[in-house]
Design an enzyme around this catalytic site. Structure first.
Site, PDB file in Angstrom:
ATOM      1  N   GLY A 157       0.803  -4.953   0.864  1.00 20.27           N
ATOM      2  CA  GLY A 157      -0.463  -4.907  -0.176  1.00 20.27           C
ATOM      3  C   GLY A 157      -0.272  -5.611  -1.320  1.00 20.27           C
ATOM      4  N   ALA A 204       0.866  -1.303  -0.010  1.00 19.44           N
ATOM      5  CA  ALA A 204       0.040  -0.205  -0.096  1.00 19.44           C
ATOM      6  C   ALA A 204       0.864   1.251   0.083  1.00 19.44           C
ATOM      7  CB  ALA A 204      -0.983  -0.049   1.137  1.00 19.44           C
ATOM      8  N   GLU A 246       4.729  -5.122   7.218  1.00 19.72           N
ATOM      9  CA  GLU A 246       4.067  -3.963   7.875  1.00 19.72           C
ATOM     10  C   GLU A 246       4.421  -3.546   8.944  1.00 19.72           C
ATOM     11  OE1 GLU A 246       2.457  -6.221   6.010  1.00 19.72           O
ATOM     12  OE2 GLU A 246       1.085  -5.344   4.728  1.00 19.72           O
ATOM     13  N   GLU A 282      -0.709  -9.058  -0.532  1.00 19.13           N
ATOM     14  CA  GLU A 282      -2.014  -9.466  -0.137  1.00 19.13           C
ATOM     15  C   GLU A 282      -2.805  -9.222  -1.608  1.00 19.13           C
ATOM     16  OE1 GLU A 282      -1.701  -6.205   2.612  1.00 19.13           O
ATOM     17  OE2 GLU A 282      -2.920  -7.309   4.309  1.00 19.13           O
TER      18      GLU A 282
HETATM   19  N1  CAA Z   1       4.607   3.121  -0.544  1.00 17.77           N
HETATM   20  C1  CAA Z   1       5.250   4.394  -1.170  1.00 17.77           C
HETATM   21  N2  CAA Z   1       6.221   4.577  -1.912  1.00 17.77           N
HETATM   22  C2  CAA Z   1       7.106   3.400  -2.003  1.00 17.77           C
HETATM   23  C3  CAA Z   1       6.534   2.302  -1.350  1.00 17.77           C
HETATM   24  C4  CAA Z   1       5.381   2.007  -0.741  1.00 17.77           C
HETATM   25  N3  CAA Z   1       4.855   0.843  -0.235  1.00 17.77           N
HETATM   26  N4  CAA Z   1       7.603   1.321  -1.838  1.00 17.77           N
HETATM   27  C5  CAA Z   1       8.527   2.064  -2.551  1.00 17.77           C
HETATM   28  N5  CAA Z   1       8.320   3.158  -2.711  1.00 17.77           N
HETATM   29  C6  CAA Z   1       8.893   4.181  -3.132  1.00 17.77           C
HETATM   30  C7  CAA Z   1       9.723   4.805  -2.577  1.00 17.77           C
HETATM   31  O1  CAA Z   1       9.538   5.821  -1.676  1.00 17.77           O
HETATM   32  C8  CAA Z   1      10.730   5.130  -3.455  1.00 17.77           C
HETATM   33  O2  CAA Z   1      10.371   6.585  -4.124  1.00 17.77           O
HETATM   34  P1  CAA Z   1      11.275   7.879  -4.005  1.00 17.77           P
HETATM   35  O3  CAA Z   1      12.331   7.510  -5.027  1.00 17.77           O
HETATM   36  O4  CAA Z   1      10.487   8.801  -4.145  1.00 17.77           O
HETATM   37  O5  CAA Z   1      12.108   7.857  -2.605  1.00 17.77           O
HETATM   38  C9  CAA Z   1      10.764   4.541  -4.942  1.00 17.77           C
HETATM   39  O6  CAA Z   1       9.465   3.682  -4.591  1.00 17.77           O
HETATM   40  C10 CAA Z   1      11.626   3.294  -5.066  1.00 17.77           C
HETATM   41  O7  CAA Z   1      11.906   2.589  -3.747  1.00 17.77           O
HETATM   42  P2  CAA Z   1      13.152   2.397  -3.043  1.00 17.77           P
HETATM   43  O8  CAA Z   1      14.140   3.584  -3.458  1.00 17.77           O
HETATM   44  O9  CAA Z   1      12.934   2.090  -1.618  1.00 17.77           O
HETATM   45  O10 CAA Z   1      13.723   0.877  -3.680  1.00 17.77           O
HETATM   46  P3  CAA Z   1      14.680  -0.034  -3.014  1.00 17.77           P
HETATM   47  O11 CAA Z   1      15.123  -0.907  -4.402  1.00 17.77           O
HETATM   48  O12 CAA Z   1      15.762   0.579  -2.483  1.00 17.77           O
HETATM   49  O13 CAA Z   1      13.715  -0.795  -1.987  1.00 17.77           O
HETATM   50  C11 CAA Z   1      11.907  -2.039  -1.326  1.00 17.77           C
HETATM   51  C12 CAA Z   1      12.737  -1.670  -2.618  1.00 17.77           C
HETATM   52  C13 CAA Z   1      12.673  -2.936  -0.334  1.00 17.77           C
HETATM   53  C14 CAA Z   1      10.783  -2.600  -2.078  1.00 17.77           C
HETATM   54  C15 CAA Z   1      11.436  -0.485  -0.373  1.00 17.77           C
HETATM   55  O14 CAA Z   1      11.076   0.326  -1.417  1.00 17.77           O
HETATM   56  C16 CAA Z   1      10.485  -0.923   0.765  1.00 17.77           C
HETATM   57  O15 CAA Z   1      10.878  -1.341   1.572  1.00 17.77           O
HETATM   58  N6  CAA Z   1       9.223  -0.326   0.485  1.00 17.77           N
HETATM   59  C17 CAA Z   1       8.291  -0.640   1.279  1.00 17.77           C
HETATM   60  C18 CAA Z   1       7.581  -1.947   1.526  1.00 17.77           C
HETATM   61  C19 CAA Z   1       6.614  -2.007   2.642  1.00 17.77           C
HETATM   62  O16 CAA Z   1       6.863  -1.703   3.891  1.00 17.77           O
HETATM   63  N7  CAA Z   1       5.358  -2.681   2.265  1.00 17.77           N
HETATM   64  C20 CAA Z   1       4.214  -2.579   3.031  1.00 17.77           C
HETATM   65  C21 CAA Z   1       3.563  -1.446   2.882  1.00 17.77           C
HETATM   66  S1  CAA Z   1       2.309  -1.145   4.199  1.00 17.77           S
HETATM   67  C22 CAA Z   1       0.873  -2.112   3.335  1.00 17.77           C
HETATM   68  O17 CAA Z   1       1.118  -2.640   2.434  1.00 17.77           O
HETATM   69  C23 CAA Z   1      -0.351  -1.982   4.261  1.00 17.77           C
HETATM   70  C24 CAA Z   1      -1.394  -3.053   3.901  1.00 17.77           C
HETATM   71  O18 CAA Z   1      -1.122  -4.376   4.477  1.00 17.77           O
HETATM   72  C25 CAA Z   1      -2.171  -2.926   2.889  1.00 17.77           C
END
Ligand code: CAA
Length: 258
Positions: free
Chosen positions: A109, A66, A132, A112
């Site tokens: 998400g 998400a 999360e 999911e």
């Molecule tokens: N939401 C918003 N933006 C996100 C995102 C997310 N879930 N995942 C990645 N992005 C964005 C980053 O912020 C980044 O944007 P900027 O360049 O503007 O900073 C861009 O995508 C590229 O990401 P990274 O630079 O972080 O890429 P990476 O290769 O270094 O890392 C990754 C990749 C490990 C997937 C890392 O992006 C990450 O950990 N993302 C979040 C994963 C996460 O926590 N997901 C759960 C979200 S909460 C949820 O999903 C709730 C639910 O149950 C519905």
């Protein structure tokens, strides 16, 4: 075809394709993505010319979760009153089988969303997890419920409580994915599976999906009752008569989706 900003939509034969397309955010699922995926999937679902849907992302990410930036400032009341992830229920409810073709990250998400699909084909580059807990929250699009049904309590609990990410091989061993294929072959494989499903009789495909869904949601006794009724109802279709006659006559069936 409707114009969308965050997804690409196309039709190939009897297969509808939805490609998540927010590369700048690794396909993070914001409200607009949800509305567009639901609109596209619902339109395919209403089209008798479509027999299967493929949902995919990019090579780098199916979806990284998400959209954290969209959620960050919300209050508990906002999330409740806005029913923040509620729209995804409409996607999970489509009658048409959906194949998730997952390459790269399927986190939070994203994992999911894959689990709302009926078949999960994973590239060998796929990564699945529910991280999360690292954000001070828990899965909110069904992760605590569907993951347990997919891979069992103890494996799901470890992933949800630690946020650990699984590679494709571990996800396949755990039973989360239908099959792992080399990344370069993922879309061709998804296409083949979708075309195979779309070549069957639509009423039997809908009945099969509904019965499989019932197994996830009801007791064994209720599920067996559902299956018995759905099985019997198919005997009033043209395609059941055609399918069985074709078997007897040693020829391919000519299904008419009725
Ligand atoms: N939401 C918003 N933006 C996100 C995102 C997310 N879930 N995942 C990645 N992005 C964005 C980053 O912020 C980044 O944007 P900027 O360049 O503007 O900073 C861009 O995508 C590229 O990401 P990274 O630079 O972080 O890429 P990476 O290769 O270094 O890392 C990754 C990749 C490990 C997937 C890392 O992006 C990450 O950990 N993302 C979040 C994963 C996460 O926590 N997901 C759960 C979200 S909460 C949820 O999903 C709730 C639910 O149950 C519905």
């Amino acid at each position: 075809m409707t114009d969308y900003d965050t997804i690409l939509v196309s039709t190939r034969g009897r297969v509808g394709w939805i490609t998540l397309n927010r590369p700048e955010a690794l396909n993070a699922l914001n409200s607009q993505v949800c509305a567009e995926v639901v609109a596209a999937a619902t339109a395919f679902d209403a089209d008798a010319g479509i027999g299967a849907i493929v949902l995919t992302g990019s090579a780098r990410a199916f979806a990284a979760g998400a959209d954290i930036k969209e959620m960050e400032s919300k209050t508990g009341l906002d999330m409740t009153m806005g029913d923040h992830f509620g729209g995804w229920g409409q996607f999970a409810a489509v009658r048409t089988p959906v194949i998730a073709a997952v390459s790269g990250y399927a986190l939070g998400g994203g994992c999911e969303l894959a689990m709302m699909c009926d078949i999960i084909l994973a590239a060998d580059t796929a990564r699945f997890g529910q991280p999360e807990i690292n954000l001070g929250v828990i899965p909110g699009m069904g992760g605590t419920q569907r993951l347990i049904r997919a891979i069992g309590y103890y494996k799901a609990a470890e992933l949800v409580l630690t946020g650990r990410v699984m590679d494709a091989a571990e996800a396949e061993r755990a039973g989360l994915v239908s099959r792992v294929v080399p990344a370069a072959e993922l879309l061709d494989e998804a296409s083949t599976v979708a075309e195979t499903i779309a070549s069957k009789s639509l009423p039997s495909v809908f009945a099969a999906k509904a019965a499989l869904d019932a197994a996830m949601e009801t007791t064994l006794a209720e599920g067996l009752r559902f299956e018995k009724q759905a099985f019997a109802a198919l005997f009033d279709t043209h395609d059941q008569k055609e399918g069985m006659a074709a078997f007897r006559e040693k020829r391919a069936p000519g299904f008419e989706n009725r």
